[in-house]
Design a protein around this motif. Structure first.
Motif, PDB file in Angstrom:
ATOM      1  N   ILE A  87       0.884  -1.161   0.000  1.00  0.00           N
ATOM      2  CA  ILE A  87       0.000   0.000   0.000  1.00  0.00           C
ATOM      3  C   ILE A  87       0.920   1.208   0.000  1.00  0.00           C
ATOM      4  N   THR A  88       0.759   2.081  -0.976  1.00  0.00           N
ATOM      5  CA  THR A  88       1.673   3.218  -1.090  1.00  0.00           C
ATOM      6  C   THR A  88       0.917   4.504  -1.365  1.00  0.00           C
ATOM      7  N   GLU A  89       1.503   5.618  -0.944  1.00  0.00           N
ATOM      8  CA  GLU A  89       0.924   6.927  -1.212  1.00  0.00           C
ATOM      9  C   GLU A  89       1.779   7.657  -2.243  1.00  0.00           C
ATOM     10  N   VAL A  90       1.124   8.169  -3.264  1.00  0.00           N
ATOM     11  CA  VAL A  90       1.791   8.965  -4.299  1.00  0.00           C
ATOM     12  C   VAL A  90       1.541  10.442  -3.991  1.00  0.00           C
ATOM     13  N   LYS A  91       2.624  11.213  -3.894  1.00  0.00           N
ATOM     14  CA  LYS A  91       2.507  12.660  -3.654  1.00  0.00           C
ATOM     15  C   LYS A  91       2.869  13.395  -4.931  1.00  0.00           C
ATOM     16  N   LEU A  92       1.909  14.139  -5.467  1.00  0.00           N
ATOM     17  CA  LEU A  92       2.116  14.913  -6.686  1.00  0.00           C
ATOM     18  C   LEU A  92       2.675  16.298  -6.370  1.00  0.00           C
ATOM     19  N   GLY A  93       3.418  16.853  -7.323  1.00  0.00           N
ATOM     20  CA  GLY A  93       3.893  18.224  -7.203  1.00  0.00           C
ATOM     21  C   GLY A  93       5.320  18.367  -6.716  1.00  0.00           C
ATOM     22  N   ILE A  94       5.915  17.266  -6.237  1.00  0.00           N
ATOM     23  CA  ILE A  94       7.289  17.318  -5.722  1.00  0.00           C
ATOM     24  C   ILE A  94       8.027  16.052  -6.128  1.00  0.00           C
ATOM     25  N   SER A  95       9.199  16.191  -6.724  1.00  0.00           N
ATOM     26  CA  SER A  95      10.072  15.043  -6.972  1.00  0.00           C
ATOM     27  C   SER A  95      11.327  15.192  -6.117  1.00  0.00           C
ATOM     28  N   THR A  96      11.931  14.072  -5.749  1.00  0.00           N
ATOM     29  CA  THR A  96      13.108  14.103  -4.885  1.00  0.00           C
ATOM     30  C   THR A  96      14.230  13.257  -5.486  1.00  0.00           C
ATOM     31  N   GLU A  97      15.434  13.435  -4.969  1.00  0.00           N
ATOM     32  CA  GLU A  97      16.589  12.679  -5.446  1.00  0.00           C
ATOM     33  C   GLU A  97      16.407  11.179  -5.241  1.00  0.00           C
ATOM     34  N   THR A  98      15.805  10.814  -4.120  1.00  0.00           N
ATOM     35  CA  THR A  98      15.679   9.403  -3.755  1.00  0.00           C
ATOM     36  C   THR A  98      14.351   8.794  -4.175  1.00  0.00           C
ATOM     37  N   GLU A  99      13.457   9.612  -4.762  1.00  0.00           N
ATOM     38  CA  GLU A  99      12.132   9.185  -5.222  1.00  0.00           C
ATOM     39  C   GLU A  99      11.183   8.874  -4.063  1.00  0.00           C
ATOM     40  N   ASP A 100      11.607   9.193  -2.818  1.00  0.00           N
ATOM     41  CA  ASP A 100      10.717   9.054  -1.668  1.00  0.00           C
ATOM     42  C   ASP A 100      10.781  10.348  -0.855  1.00  0.00           C
ATOM     43  N   SER A 101      10.159  10.352   0.319  1.00  0.00           N
ATOM     44  CA  SER A 101      10.068  11.590   1.103  1.00  0.00           C
ATOM     45  C   SER A 101      11.353  11.942   1.829  1.00  0.00           C
ATOM     46  N   GLN A 102      12.369  11.055   1.787  1.00  0.00           N
ATOM     47  CA  GLN A 102      13.606  11.290   2.527  1.00  0.00           C
ATOM     48  C   GLN A 102      14.632  12.115   1.752  1.00  0.00           C
ATOM     49  N   GLY A 103      14.458  12.247   0.449  1.00  0.00           N
ATOM     50  CA  GLY A 103      15.480  12.878  -0.376  1.00  0.00           C
ATOM     51  C   GLY A 103      15.320  14.375  -0.551  1.00  0.00           C
ATOM     52  N   GLU A 104      16.370  14.992  -1.102  1.00  0.00           N
ATOM     53  CA  GLU A 104      16.340  16.426  -1.407  1.00  0.00           C
ATOM     54  C   GLU A 104      15.366  16.679  -2.556  1.00  0.00           C
ATOM     55  N   VAL A 105      14.644  17.786  -2.467  1.00  0.00           N
ATOM     56  CA  VAL A 105      13.675  18.139  -3.496  1.00  0.00           C
ATOM     57  C   VAL A 105      14.399  18.526  -4.779  1.00  0.00           C
ATOM     58  N   VAL A 106      13.945  17.960  -5.893  1.00  0.00           N
ATOM     59  CA  VAL A 106      14.557  18.225  -7.198  1.00  0.00           C
ATOM     60  C   VAL A 106      13.687  19.170  -8.021  1.00  0.00           C
ATOM     61  N   GLU A 107      12.371  18.960  -7.972  1.00  0.00           N
ATOM     62  CA  GLU A 107      11.449  19.762  -8.801  1.00  0.00           C
ATOM     63  C   GLU A 107      10.123  19.913  -8.071  1.00  0.00           C
ATOM     64  N   THR A 108       9.504  21.054  -8.247  1.00  0.00           N
ATOM     65  CA  THR A 108       8.175  21.290  -7.680  1.00  0.00           C
ATOM     66  C   THR A 108       7.246  21.877  -8.744  1.00  0.00           C
ATOM     67  N   LYS A 109       5.973  21.586  -8.588  1.00  0.00           N
ATOM     68  CA  LYS A 109       4.950  22.130  -9.481  1.00  0.00           C
ATOM     69  C   LYS A 109       3.639  22.152  -8.722  1.00  0.00           C
ATOM     70  N   HIS A 110       3.066  23.341  -8.593  1.00  0.00           N
ATOM     71  CA  HIS A 110       1.842  23.468  -7.808  1.00  0.00           C
ATOM     72  C   HIS A 110       0.693  22.703  -8.482  1.00  0.00           C
ATOM     73  N   VAL A 111      -0.004  21.908  -7.689  1.00  0.00           N
ATOM     74  CA  VAL A 111      -1.115  21.106  -8.228  1.00  0.00           C
ATOM     75  C   VAL A 111      -2.390  21.948  -8.170  1.00  0.00           C
ATOM     76  N   ILE A 112      -2.593  22.728  -9.231  1.00  0.00           N
ATOM     77  CA  ILE A 112      -3.774  23.598  -9.303  1.00  0.00           C
ATOM     78  C   ILE A 112      -4.989  22.804  -9.730  1.00  0.00           C
ATOM     79  N   HIS A 113      -4.792  21.969 -10.741  1.00  0.00           N
ATOM     80  CA  HIS A 113      -5.899  21.148 -11.248  1.00  0.00           C
ATOM     81  C   HIS A 113      -5.548  19.678 -11.030  1.00  0.00           C
ATOM     82  N   PRO A 114      -5.923  19.120  -9.891  1.00  0.00           N
ATOM     83  CA  PRO A 114      -5.583  17.718  -9.607  1.00  0.00           C
ATOM     84  C   PRO A 114      -6.233  16.777 -10.612  1.00  0.00           C
ATOM     85  N   PRO A 115      -5.560  15.690 -10.959  1.00  0.00           N
ATOM     86  CA  PRO A 115      -6.134  14.753 -11.932  1.00  0.00           C
ATOM     87  C   PRO A 115      -7.402  14.103 -11.385  1.00  0.00           C
ATOM     88  N   SER A 116      -8.341  13.858 -12.277  1.00  0.00           N
ATOM     89  CA  SER A 116      -9.585  13.206 -11.868  1.00  0.00           C
ATOM     90  C   SER A 116      -9.317  11.737 -11.536  1.00  0.00           C
TER      91      SER A 116
END
Length: 298
Positions: free
Chosen positions: A67-96
């Motif tokens: 069971i996993t949670e996907v967080k949109l709008g932020i990518s990290t070096e390690t691809e999980d929540s422990q890594g340094e942020v690489v890219e951000t994008k505000h989620v204005i229109h979340p996918p349906s």
């Protein structure tokens, strides 16, 4: 003690730490785990005890359920929540929900993955995370994995994150899966949480926590927490033998191959419903089968 102790691994410690702690609790040395879980991951971690350490290779190559949670709008070096942020994008229109479902369909079945740079995959004798820590670029090998089931869980959904259930083959990187799903939804993404719910035939319902193990030891009923070796090898085909053949099996002898043996190998050898060995066809003579592992249940 011989058998499988299905541990519910807590967050914050390594799989090796779990082995060390269990050795101290049970006063045993012969304990091994069947597949690493990262420190920040919680879930099913089967520990093989005594004779069961012989089946570790057969338990690592099984289906896993997460069971996993996907967080949109932020990518990290390690691809999980422990890594340094690489890219951000505000989620204005979340996918349906429908768009998410459509993307998930693209990842079911056999897929190709490129392992994360922060992983233990080796290239030229060195682990990828070692290259990453030295900021060295290296070409990562693509690998084929299989996604048996991939579905969105409806509860606890937010505009920029959602939960998935994943049933997959050995070697699947859930972090990478989350990143790739996010990319197709138009956003940088990472895996923000992860739980392993099943590994092979072992599920959360079979597990014990460290506190439950401690209590069982105090009450001298730790053996009640163990699963028989055979219970954890249900994914493997088997043959049954008679009493005379059982003796030869326990001596580790090569045997004439029965007419009706499983198509896939290796396979289990059972006597009176108890798994006593793992055999396979002899590489130099396909009329003979040879032992891979023999279990002494005495």
């Amino acid at each position: 003690m011989n058998g499988i102790l299905p541990l519910w691994k807590p967050k914050g410690i390594t799989s090796h730490d779990c082995v060390l702690k269990t050795r101290k609790l049970l006063h045993l040395k012969k304990i091994g785990h069947t597949g690493t879980l990262d420190p920040d991951v919680e879930g099913v971690l089967p520990l093989c005890i005594g004779q069961a350490t012989k089946i570790v290779p057969f338990l690592t190559d099984t289906k896993k359920t997460y069971i996993t949670e996907v967080k949109l709008g932020i990518s990290t070096e390690t691809e999980d929540s422990q890594g340094e942020v690489v890219e951000t994008k505000h989620v204005i229109h979340p996918p349906s929900q429908q768009k998410i479902e459509n993307v998930l369909q693209l990842f079911q079945g056999e897929i190709m993955q490129v392992p994360p740079m922060y992983s233990a995959v080796k290239v030229n004798g060195k682990k990828l995370y070692e290259y990453a820590r030295m900021n060295e670029h290296v070409e990562r090998p693509r690998r084929t994995v299989f996604i048996y089931q991939l579905e969105q869980l409806k509860k606890n959904c937010h505009h920029d994150r959602f939960w998935l259930k994943v049933v997959c083959s050995k070697g699947t990187y859930i972090r990478t899966l989350c990143v790739n799903i996010g990319n197709l939804l138009g956003y940088p993404a990472h895996m923000s949480d992860l739980y392993r719910m099943e590994t092979g035939a072992i599920s959360q319902e079979d597990t014990s926590t460290f506190s439950e193990i401690e209590q069982a030891v105090k009450e001298e009923r730790q053996n009640e927490l163990l699963l028989p070796i055979g219970n954890c090898l249900r994914h493997m085909p088997s043959i049954d033998v008679d009493k005379d053949t059982r003796k030869r099996v326990l001596y580790g002898q090569k045997l004439p191959k029965p007419h009706h043996t499983p198509e896939t190998e290796p396979f289990l050898v059972r006597f009176d419903k108890q798994v006593i060995a793992v055999y396979k066809t002899h590489p130099d003579n396909d009329t003979i089968m040879k032992p891979v592992r023999v279990f002494n249940h005495e």
